[in-house]
Enzyme design. Sequence first.
Site, PDB file in Angstrom:
ATOM      1  N   CYS A 175     -15.212  -3.305  -0.642  1.00  0.00           N
ATOM      2  CA  CYS A 175     -13.824  -3.567  -0.239  1.00  0.00           C
ATOM      3  C   CYS A 175     -13.241  -4.679  -1.107  1.00  0.00           C
ATOM      4  CB  CYS A 175     -13.773  -3.964   1.227  1.00  0.00           C
ATOM      5  SG  CYS A 175     -14.380  -5.634   1.498  1.00  0.00           S
ATOM      6  N   ARG A 196       0.848  -1.192   0.000  1.00  0.00           N
ATOM      7  CA  ARG A 196       0.000   0.000   0.000  1.00  0.00           C
ATOM      8  C   ARG A 196       0.882   1.239   0.000  1.00  0.00           C
ATOM      9  NH1 ARG A 196      -3.968  -0.253   4.811  1.00  0.00           N
ATOM     10  NH2 ARG A 196      -4.938  -1.901   3.593  1.00  0.00           N
ATOM     11  N   LYS A 236      -3.826   0.802  14.671  1.00  0.00           N
ATOM     12  CA  LYS A 236      -3.834   1.783  13.566  1.00  0.00           C
ATOM     13  C   LYS A 236      -4.478   3.088  14.007  1.00  0.00           C
ATOM     14  CE  LYS A 236      -6.310  -1.109  11.040  1.00  0.00           C
ATOM     15  NZ  LYS A 236      -7.194  -1.764  10.081  1.00  0.00           N
ATOM     16  N   CYS A 293     -16.496  -8.679   5.286  1.00  0.00           N
ATOM     17  CA  CYS A 293     -16.480  -9.001   6.721  1.00  0.00           C
ATOM     18  C   CYS A 293     -16.792  -7.728   7.500  1.00  0.00           C
ATOM     19  CB  CYS A 293     -15.124  -9.607   7.125  1.00  0.00           C
ATOM     20  SG  CYS A 293     -13.878  -8.383   7.589  1.00  0.00           S
ATOM     21  N   CYS A 329     -13.875  -2.031   5.870  1.00  0.00           N
ATOM     22  CA  CYS A 329     -12.940  -1.332   4.976  1.00  0.00           C
ATOM     23  C   CYS A 329     -13.626  -0.500   3.898  1.00  0.00           C
ATOM     24  CB  CYS A 329     -11.990  -2.331   4.333  1.00  0.00           C
ATOM     25  SG  CYS A 329     -11.025  -3.244   5.546  1.00  0.00           S
ATOM     26  N   ARG A 333      -2.056   6.446   9.479  1.00  0.00           N
ATOM     27  CA  ARG A 333      -2.157   5.981   8.082  1.00  0.00           C
ATOM     28  C   ARG A 333      -2.291   7.160   7.121  1.00  0.00           C
ATOM     29  NH1 ARG A 333      -3.962   0.660   7.962  1.00  0.00           N
ATOM     30  NH2 ARG A 333      -3.194  -0.459   9.778  1.00  0.00           N
ATOM     31  N   LYS A 344      -6.120   6.919  12.243  1.00  0.00           N
ATOM     32  CA  LYS A 344      -6.523   7.509  10.951  1.00  0.00           C
ATOM     33  C   LYS A 344      -7.004   8.940  11.109  1.00  0.00           C
ATOM     34  CE  LYS A 344      -7.629   3.028   8.981  1.00  0.00           C
ATOM     35  NZ  LYS A 344      -8.623   2.152   8.357  1.00  0.00           N
ATOM     36  N   CYS A 367      -7.909 -10.914   0.504  1.00  0.00           N
ATOM     37  CA  CYS A 367      -8.022 -10.565   1.921  1.00  0.00           C
ATOM     38  C   CYS A 367      -8.222 -11.822   2.769  1.00  0.00           C
ATOM     39  CB  CYS A 367      -9.195  -9.609   2.143  1.00  0.00           C
ATOM     40  SG  CYS A 367      -9.332  -9.202   3.891  1.00  0.00           S
TER      41      CYS A 367
HETATM   42 FE1  SRM Z   1      -9.030  -2.227   5.968  1.00  0.00          FE
HETATM   43  C1  SRM Z   1      -7.704  -4.916   7.552  1.00  0.00           C
HETATM   44  C2  SRM Z   1      -8.129  -3.494   2.994  1.00  0.00           C
HETATM   45  C3  SRM Z   1      -9.765   0.721   4.528  1.00  0.00           C
HETATM   46  C4  SRM Z   1     -10.791  -1.336   8.756  1.00  0.00           C
HETATM   47  N1  SRM Z   1      -8.017  -3.898   5.392  1.00  0.00           N
HETATM   48  C5  SRM Z   1      -7.524  -4.861   6.203  1.00  0.00           C
HETATM   49  C6  SRM Z   1      -6.655  -5.851   5.423  1.00  0.00           C
HETATM   50  C7  SRM Z   1      -5.243  -5.382   5.493  1.00  0.00           C
HETATM   51  C8  SRM Z   1      -6.834  -7.327   5.819  1.00  0.00           C
HETATM   52  C9  SRM Z   1      -5.916  -7.928   6.836  1.00  0.00           C
HETATM   53  O1  SRM Z   1      -5.739  -7.360   7.931  1.00  0.00           O
HETATM   54  O2  SRM Z   1      -5.406  -9.012   6.552  1.00  0.00           O
HETATM   55  C10 SRM Z   1      -7.275  -5.655   4.004  1.00  0.00           C
HETATM   56  C11 SRM Z   1      -6.358  -5.974   2.836  1.00  0.00           C
HETATM   57  C12 SRM Z   1      -7.158  -6.556   1.707  1.00  0.00           C
HETATM   58  C13 SRM Z   1      -6.411  -6.679   0.429  1.00  0.00           C
HETATM   59  O3  SRM Z   1      -6.231  -7.816  -0.046  1.00  0.00           O
HETATM   60  O4  SRM Z   1      -6.050  -5.670  -0.148  1.00  0.00           O
HETATM   61  C14 SRM Z   1      -7.821  -4.259   4.106  1.00  0.00           C
HETATM   62  N2  SRM Z   1      -8.847  -1.486   4.132  1.00  0.00           N
HETATM   63  C15 SRM Z   1      -8.544  -2.186   3.009  1.00  0.00           C
HETATM   64  C16 SRM Z   1      -8.741  -1.353   1.769  1.00  0.00           C
HETATM   65  C17 SRM Z   1      -7.740  -1.666   0.661  1.00  0.00           C
HETATM   66  C18 SRM Z   1     -10.184  -1.568   1.274  1.00  0.00           C
HETATM   67  C19 SRM Z   1     -10.494  -1.097  -0.121  1.00  0.00           C
HETATM   68  O5  SRM Z   1     -11.116  -1.889  -0.827  1.00  0.00           O
HETATM   69  O6  SRM Z   1     -10.155   0.025  -0.493  1.00  0.00           O
HETATM   70  C20 SRM Z   1      -8.641   0.049   2.373  1.00  0.00           C
HETATM   71  C21 SRM Z   1      -7.230   0.558   2.417  1.00  0.00           C
HETATM   72  C22 SRM Z   1      -7.154   1.912   3.030  1.00  0.00           C
HETATM   73  C23 SRM Z   1      -5.829   2.589   2.947  1.00  0.00           C
HETATM   74  O7  SRM Z   1      -5.462   2.999   1.849  1.00  0.00           O
HETATM   75  O8  SRM Z   1      -5.194   2.762   3.982  1.00  0.00           O
HETATM   76  C24 SRM Z   1      -9.115  -0.222   3.789  1.00  0.00           C
HETATM   77  N3  SRM Z   1     -10.009  -0.558   6.579  1.00  0.00           N
HETATM   78  C25 SRM Z   1     -10.305   0.509   5.784  1.00  0.00           C
HETATM   79  C26 SRM Z   1     -11.302   1.332   6.414  1.00  0.00           C
HETATM   80  C27 SRM Z   1     -11.956   2.568   5.822  1.00  0.00           C
HETATM   81  C28 SRM Z   1     -11.283   3.839   6.216  1.00  0.00           C
HETATM   82  O9  SRM Z   1     -10.226   3.826   6.859  1.00  0.00           O
HETATM   83  O10 SRM Z   1     -11.833   4.877   5.884  1.00  0.00           O
HETATM   84  C29 SRM Z   1     -11.608   0.733   7.629  1.00  0.00           C
HETATM   85  C30 SRM Z   1     -12.683   1.192   8.637  1.00  0.00           C
HETATM   86  C31 SRM Z   1     -12.263   2.361   9.456  1.00  0.00           C
HETATM   87  C32 SRM Z   1     -11.431   1.908  10.627  1.00  0.00           C
HETATM   88  O11 SRM Z   1     -10.223   1.877  10.520  1.00  0.00           O
HETATM   89  O12 SRM Z   1     -12.009   1.566  11.653  1.00  0.00           O
HETATM   90  C33 SRM Z   1     -10.783  -0.452   7.715  1.00  0.00           C
HETATM   91  N4  SRM Z   1      -9.174  -2.968   7.852  1.00  0.00           N
HETATM   92  C34 SRM Z   1     -10.003  -2.484   8.831  1.00  0.00           C
HETATM   93  C35 SRM Z   1      -9.940  -3.366   9.966  1.00  0.00           C
HETATM   94  C36 SRM Z   1     -10.704  -3.194  11.304  1.00  0.00           C
HETATM   95  C37 SRM Z   1      -9.967  -2.298  12.224  1.00  0.00           C
HETATM   96  C38 SRM Z   1     -10.541  -2.301  13.620  1.00  0.00           C
HETATM   97  O13 SRM Z   1     -10.426  -1.278  14.292  1.00  0.00           O
HETATM   98  O14 SRM Z   1     -11.065  -3.307  14.064  1.00  0.00           O
HETATM   99  C39 SRM Z   1      -9.042  -4.403   9.625  1.00  0.00           C
HETATM  100  C40 SRM Z   1      -8.627  -5.596  10.497  1.00  0.00           C
HETATM  101  C41 SRM Z   1      -7.600  -5.240  11.501  1.00  0.00           C
HETATM  102  O15 SRM Z   1      -7.026  -4.160  11.528  1.00  0.00           O
HETATM  103  O16 SRM Z   1      -7.369  -6.103  12.340  1.00  0.00           O
HETATM  104  C42 SRM Z   1      -8.598  -4.125   8.286  1.00  0.00           C
HETATM  105 FE1  SF4 Z   2     -11.018  -7.756   4.085  1.00  0.00          FE
HETATM  106 FE2  SF4 Z   2     -13.021  -7.384   5.746  1.00  0.00          FE
HETATM  107 FE3  SF4 Z   2     -11.526  -5.328   5.007  1.00  0.00          FE
HETATM  108 FE4  SF4 Z   2     -13.165  -6.405   3.267  1.00  0.00          FE
HETATM  109  S1  SF4 Z   2     -13.784  -5.403   5.180  1.00  0.00           S
HETATM  110  S2  SF4 Z   2     -10.999  -5.891   2.883  1.00  0.00           S
HETATM  111  S3  SF4 Z   2     -13.122  -8.531   3.817  1.00  0.00           S
HETATM  112  S4  SF4 Z   2     -10.836  -7.027   6.202  1.00  0.00           S
END
Ligand code: SRM
Ligand code: SF4
Length: 588
Positions: free
Chosen positions: A453, A74, A231, A498, A502, A143, A233, A459
């Site tokens: 997402c 990323r 993390k 899930c 994201c 981030r 943000k 993922c």
């Molecule tokens: Fe996310 C984890 C993809 C935005 C909340 N996110 C992941 C992972 C890295 C999976 C993993 O941990 O193994 C995903 C990688 C998938 C892949 O194959 O690419 C993933 N997140 C993404 C992206 C690429 C989704 C997309 O389709 O665009 C976004 C990348 C953002 C970036 O450029 O930095 C992405 N993730 C978000 C957002 C939205 C936002 O930030 O506005 C959220 C919700 C807001 C938040 O942070 O609470 C988000 N991602 C999570 C979480 C849950 C965090 C939590 O507090 O519980 C995880 C899981 C974790 O961290 O354990 C996660």
């Molecule tokens: Fe993966 Fe869940 Fe984030 Fe979708 S919402 S990219 S399934 S961790």
Amino acid sequence: MENKKVSEVEIIKDKSRYLRGTLVESLHNEITGAVAADDTQLIKFHGSYQQTDRDLDSERKRQKLEPLYSFMIRVRVPGGICTPQQWLNMSDLADKYGNGGLKLTTRQAFQLHGILKRDLQKTIQGFNEVLLDSIAGCGDVNRNVMMNPNPYQTKAHEEVYEHAKQISAHLTPKTSAYWEIWLENQAADTSEPVSPDSEEGKMVAKANDLLTRKVAEDKEPIYGKHYLPRKFKIALAIPPYNDVDIFANDIGLAAIVEDGVLRGYNVAIGGGFGMTFGMPDTYPRLADMIGFCDKDQVVDVCEKVMTLQRDWGNRENRKFSRLKYTIDRVGLDVFKAEVENRLGYKLQPLKPYKFESNGDAYGWSENHNGNWNLTLFVEGGRVKDTPQYKLKTALHKVAMLGTGDFRLTGNQNVMICNIPTSKKGKVQDILSQYGVMRETYKHTALRLSSMACVALNTCSLAFAEAERYLPRLIDKLDAIVRMNGLDNKEIVMRMTGCPNGCGRPYLGEIGLIGRSVGRYNLYLGAAHNGQRLNKLYKEMLNEEEIIAELKPIIEDYAKNRQQGEHFGDFTIRKNYIKPTTHGLNFHD
Ligand code: SRM
Ligand code: SF4
């Protein structure tokens, strides 16, 4: 550290020598395509995730082969703004080392997927050639900082963009591990004299900054050696557009502009979306407004909120480590008082502001400097070529013109911006030739307001499809929408594989969250401007059931909505769902 019960990741950080771990050894180990277990955690801080191709996992297992390990990287792009040269480089790197596609993320960053371990270093060096980096793309740090993706709309927008960059630079980790491991002292060529105001000059200035950081002694003045509990943000928006969903962030900043002049920011804290099914003490939460700060205080405010979370956040159980849980544990007033104590001054009363929407406005728009911007729809944020639609080639050709810049939006779309009037026709011609203009204009507003997402196949946390499936579901919903004359009605629809959130599904007026393969929970009632979460309406629906549930509500909306009423508000007024007024009553 030894006396406290902390999570395993805390111990890995503690031993890591500022994020080094055994990454170098892991990269040189040719026996496996993976890195060592502890390094899978540390590599996240460098912007990368070790993944497997989940479509192939069981077949590889059957053949007694190691999973097909590859890496996602990323690349942070503060405010989502990059040069045509940076776009070209990312596009070429995706072809050379990745799976050919560029993923534009929901946080205005780039992701490359499918990079093999042996190509990781070369890929990161490729970013560095155009002065992009992946440090802090993931991991327990601040981030990518988000911002409305059009800094040239007004002078005030330009200033907010400057603040976004300052916050990003200030909170970027200072360890030299990144440069040591990935770049082996590589730096930009600065032998030719260049004007500091030129694009190249700005790149060289950034190169110098990277070099300074590289030679700086290893210490993390802001983070310390354990970085953050989780993390973190930050997003900045300029009302009335909340197209970066500031309330989903640990810190959300609403710019206050009076008579065209930026005064400062209303500060919101404690947003975050991850939750776990079956654990009601985990929940999505929107950030609470705590006060106003002058514009020259904003970097300091971000630092103090973040470092208080560093000190007070839960380091034992990562499920409860985000700022939202710290705030709900100690109380918003207590948290705010300590932030003010550390700042040495009080935040001022909130200033009036109003958000209207959280989507993107498609098509052409004009800047205050007379140049033009074009916002294009990128379904699922995936820029790639298919036999029918060569989006990647089209954007590559536009980037080759070397004019304007490229913006990644918080809704996974792309803007081509700052195009002089003399080049506008050329850009339009290239995009028309490849069908990209038509692709943006032919869709229903439902599709244009949708987001999904990544989910399967990369993922590891996905229970169900999202990006690969949502377009097909919308094909079916489109028929209902068109039949009811709602073709141009923006209904924000978001799907994730899930409950981590994201694709910010908890802010979807229609939210769908994967429970298991082919089954989704349906959520309704979010506000159209990102200021109210939705709520669970029905569980474990398959496609037929999703359509059966949504059809009568859409028909009702078509017939009985009030003037200007948005779908989310309608579902509440008509008692389909109760409003969620705070993350703490999301599950009620
Ligand atoms: Fe996310 C984890 C993809 C935005 C909340 N996110 C992941 C992972 C890295 C999976 C993993 O941990 O193994 C995903 C990688 C998938 C892949 O194959 O690419 C993933 N997140 C993404 C992206 C690429 C989704 C997309 O389709 O665009 C976004 C990348 C953002 C970036 O450029 O930095 C992405 N993730 C978000 C957002 C939205 C936002 O930030 O506005 C959220 C919700 C807001 C938040 O942070 O609470 C988000 N991602 C999570 C979480 C849950 C965090 C939590 O507090 O519980 C995880 C899981 C974790 O961290 O354990 C996660
Ligand atoms: Fe993966 Fe869940 Fe984030 Fe979708 S919402 S990219 S399934 S961790």
